[in-house]
Scaffold this motif. Structure first.
Motif, mmCIF file in Angstrom:
data_model
loop_
_atom_site.group_PDB
_atom_site.id
_atom_site.type_symbol
_atom_site.label_atom_id
_atom_site.label_comp_id
_atom_site.label_asym_id
_atom_site.label_seq_id
_atom_site.Cartn_x
_atom_site.Cartn_y
_atom_site.Cartn_z
ATOM 1 N N THR A 132 0.706 -1.039 0.101
ATOM 2 C CA THR A 132 0.398 -0.155 -0.113
ATOM 3 C C THR A 132 0.897 1.656 0.432
ATOM 4 N N SER A 133 0.292 2.341 -0.340
ATOM 5 C CA SER A 133 0.965 3.603 -0.517
ATOM 6 C C SER A 133 1.107 4.335 0.509
ATOM 7 N N SER A 134 2.393 4.517 1.573
ATOM 8 C CA SER A 134 2.932 4.950 2.674
ATOM 9 C C SER A 134 1.967 6.802 2.604
ATOM 10 N N PHE A 135 2.080 7.363 0.925
ATOM 11 C CA PHE A 135 1.786 8.542 1.379
ATOM 12 C C PHE A 135 0.364 9.185 0.850
ATOM 13 N N LEU A 136 -0.461 7.848 0.299
ATOM 14 C CA LEU A 136 -2.165 8.332 -0.264
ATOM 15 C C LEU A 136 -1.903 8.777 1.742
ATOM 16 N N ASN A 137 -3.253 9.789 1.279
ATOM 17 C CA ASN A 137 -4.125 10.233 2.590
ATOM 18 C C ASN A 137 -2.773 10.146 3.889
ATOM 19 N N TYR A 138 -1.655 10.557 3.772
ATOM 20 C CA TYR A 138 -1.013 10.828 4.879
ATOM 21 C C TYR A 138 -1.060 12.305 5.093
ATOM 22 N N HIS A 139 -1.069 12.744 6.798
ATOM 23 C CA HIS A 139 -1.313 14.465 7.333
ATOM 24 C C HIS A 139 -0.878 14.281 8.125
ATOM 25 N N PRO A 140 0.588 14.822 7.936
ATOM 26 C CA PRO A 140 1.447 14.880 8.563
ATOM 27 C C PRO A 140 0.661 17.116 9.517
ATOM 28 N N HIS A 141 1.578 17.555 11.213
ATOM 29 C CA HIS A 141 1.153 18.100 11.448
ATOM 30 C C HIS A 141 1.095 19.743 10.580
ATOM 31 N N PHE A 142 1.973 19.541 9.756
ATOM 32 C CA PHE A 142 2.344 20.773 8.980
ATOM 33 C C PHE A 142 1.557 20.818 7.728
ATOM 34 N N ALA A 143 0.539 20.019 7.749
ATOM 35 C CA ALA A 143 -0.474 19.985 6.004
ATOM 36 C C ALA A 143 -1.299 20.429 6.817
ATOM 37 N N PRO A 144 -2.658 21.489 5.630
ATOM 38 C CA PRO A 144 -3.470 22.239 5.885
ATOM 39 C C PRO A 144 -4.959 20.297 5.535
ATOM 40 N N THR A 145 -3.817 19.942 4.278
ATOM 41 C CA THR A 145 -4.982 18.642 3.999
ATOM 42 C C THR A 145 -4.334 17.159 4.026
ATOM 43 N N PRO A 146 -4.703 16.272 4.021
ATOM 44 C CA PRO A 146 -4.349 15.044 3.597
ATOM 45 C C PRO A 146 -3.690 14.901 2.298
ATOM 46 N N PHE A 147 -1.814 13.834 2.309
ATOM 47 C CA PHE A 147 -1.442 14.119 1.046
ATOM 48 C C PHE A 147 -2.704 13.462 -0.275
ATOM 49 N N PRO A 148 -2.929 13.784 -1.402
ATOM 50 C CA PRO A 148 -3.764 13.083 -2.275
ATOM 51 C C PRO A 148 -3.128 12.083 -3.143
ATOM 52 N N GLY A 149 -2.144 12.202 -3.447
ATOM 53 C CA GLY A 149 -1.040 10.947 -3.805
ATOM 54 C C GLY A 149 -0.295 9.942 -3.837
ATOM 55 N N VAL A 150 0.385 9.474 -4.271
ATOM 56 C CA VAL A 150 0.608 8.027 -4.316
ATOM 57 C C VAL A 150 2.801 8.574 -4.011
ATOM 58 N N ILE A 151 2.704 9.391 -5.011
ATOM 59 C CA ILE A 151 4.029 9.876 -4.979
ATOM 60 C C ILE A 151 4.263 11.128 -4.783
ATOM 61 N N CYS A 152 4.776 12.200 -4.483
ATOM 62 C CA CYS A 152 5.418 13.608 -4.879
ATOM 63 C C CYS A 152 6.075 13.519 -5.552
ATOM 64 N N THR A 153 5.815 14.460 -6.908
ATOM 65 C CA THR A 153 6.506 15.301 -7.541
ATOM 66 C C THR A 153 6.880 16.673 -7.560
ATOM 67 N N SER A 154 7.858 16.576 -7.659
ATOM 68 C CA SER A 154 8.541 18.098 -7.531
ATOM 69 C C SER A 154 9.521 18.440 -8.996
ATOM 70 N N VAL A 155 8.519 19.439 -9.430
ATOM 71 C CA VAL A 155 9.074 19.772 -10.913
ATOM 72 C C VAL A 155 10.255 21.134 -10.651
ATOM 73 N N ASN A 156 11.022 20.961 -11.370
ATOM 74 C CA ASN A 156 12.219 22.822 -11.409
ATOM 75 C C ASN A 156 12.384 23.032 -10.397
ATOM 76 N N ASP A 157 11.597 24.390 -9.703
ATOM 77 C CA ASP A 157 11.694 25.222 -8.133
ATOM 78 C C ASP A 157 11.135 24.342 -7.221
ATOM 79 N N VAL A 158 10.407 23.244 -7.204
ATOM 80 C CA VAL A 158 9.619 22.908 -6.068
ATOM 81 C C VAL A 158 10.854 21.372 -5.585
ATOM 82 N N ILE A 159 11.434 22.128 -4.401
ATOM 83 C CA ILE A 159 12.144 20.847 -3.786
ATOM 84 C C ILE A 159 11.534 19.634 -3.627
ATOM 85 N N VAL A 160 11.048 19.557 -2.236
ATOM 86 C CA VAL A 160 9.887 18.696 -2.141
ATOM 87 C C VAL A 160 8.159 18.301 -2.117
ATOM 88 N N HIS A 161 7.314 17.689 -1.787
ATOM 89 C CA HIS A 161 6.194 17.385 -1.459
ATOM 90 C C HIS A 161 4.936 17.827 -2.374
#
Ligand code: MG
Ligand code: MG
Length: 255
Positions: free
Chosen positions: A54-83
């Motif tokens: 199962t995906s570790s990321f899908l619906n993961y909701h750490p304290h710093f985020a306003p919503t649960p994570f909606p994806g299975v991967i983080c896709t960080s393009v160009n100036d996006v560092i992570v998440h």
């Protein structure tokens, strides 16, 4: 609390790590001009599901985020560092893409990230990606029994600083096990010889993230997840889940 894993648990974690490595390889293979980030997310979802994980990321909701994570991967393009949240953005030639993936198999997580370009990299992107990989390798090499956590952090940070990159403060590696994020925190800079002694059975994710512009400032995007460089420069991210063993560090998310 830091939980040490026994050999049977490490064997399960190696299999979870293999699932992550397989998913990342499939995503990289699929990434091409015109392919959307949501399509890459679907590729990872399929690989994880096919492996019985199962995906570790899908619906993961750490304290710093306003919503649960909606994806299975983080896709960080160009100036996006992570998440970066996967969306309908379609990849273009020259994009620098970081993919972060986590999977849970038989109760244990694996966590790993890769960075690459769509088409041949510019010299600057090749250097940034290569230095980030070198920092990860240095961090892994420092994860030996008898060393301390500060040795790992120092090894990672030294590579980034020597190359003149910015390092976002407050984000970095972590313990991995029955939860994706466990103690200890593994910062991307540190003082050698300080911190937790590394004992066999400790499993940590080591994850350098460097900003080409050289400044440490970053901004959080409107979705509350994506971290971007404040100066608009490109960033790269690399990550492995690593076990400290009597025989030295073992990369659990190796292909
Ligand atoms: Mg990760
Ligand atoms: Mg991680």
């Amino acid at each position: 609390m830091v939980e040490l894993k026994n050999d049977a648990e490490l064997a399960v974690m190696r299999e979870a790590g293999r699932v992550v490595a397989t998913a990342l390889a499939a995503v990289r293979e699929h990434a091409a001009p015109g392919v959307s980030l949501l399509e890459l997310d679907a590729v990872a979802a399929e690989m994880i599901s096919r492996a019985g994980a199962t995906s570790s990321f899908l619906n993961y909701h750490p304290h710093f985020a306003p919503t649960p994570f909606p994806g299975v991967i983080c896709t960080s393009v160009n100036d996006v560092i992570v998440h970066g949240i996967p969306d309908d953005y379609r990849l273009r030639t020259g994009d620098l893409v970081s993919i972060d993936c986590g999977a849970c198999l038989d109760g244990f997580h694996g966590d790993s990230a890769i960075s690459f370009t769509i088409g041949p990299p510019t010299e600057a992107d090749a250097t940034l990606i290569g230095d980030t990989a070198a920092a990860l390798a240095a961090g892994v090499a420092a994860a030996t029994p008898g060393a301390r956590l500060g040795d790992v952090s120092h090894a990672v940070g030294e590579v980034g600083r020597a190359a003149g990159y910015g390092i976002p403060q407050g984000f970095g590696g972590h313990g991995v096990g029955r939860r994706m994020h466990e103690d200890p925190s593994v910062p991307n800079e540190g003082r050698p010889g300080r911190g937790l002694p590394l004992r066999p059975g400790l499993v940590i994710a080591i994850e350098p993230m460097f900003m080409a512009g050289g400044r440490d400032r970053f901004v959080t995007g409107p979705d509350g997840w994506a971290l971007r460089t404040a100066d608009g420069s490109r960033a790269a991210h690399a990550e492995h889940t690593v076990a400290v063993t009597e025989a030295g560090p073992v990369v659990l998310t190796a292909p």
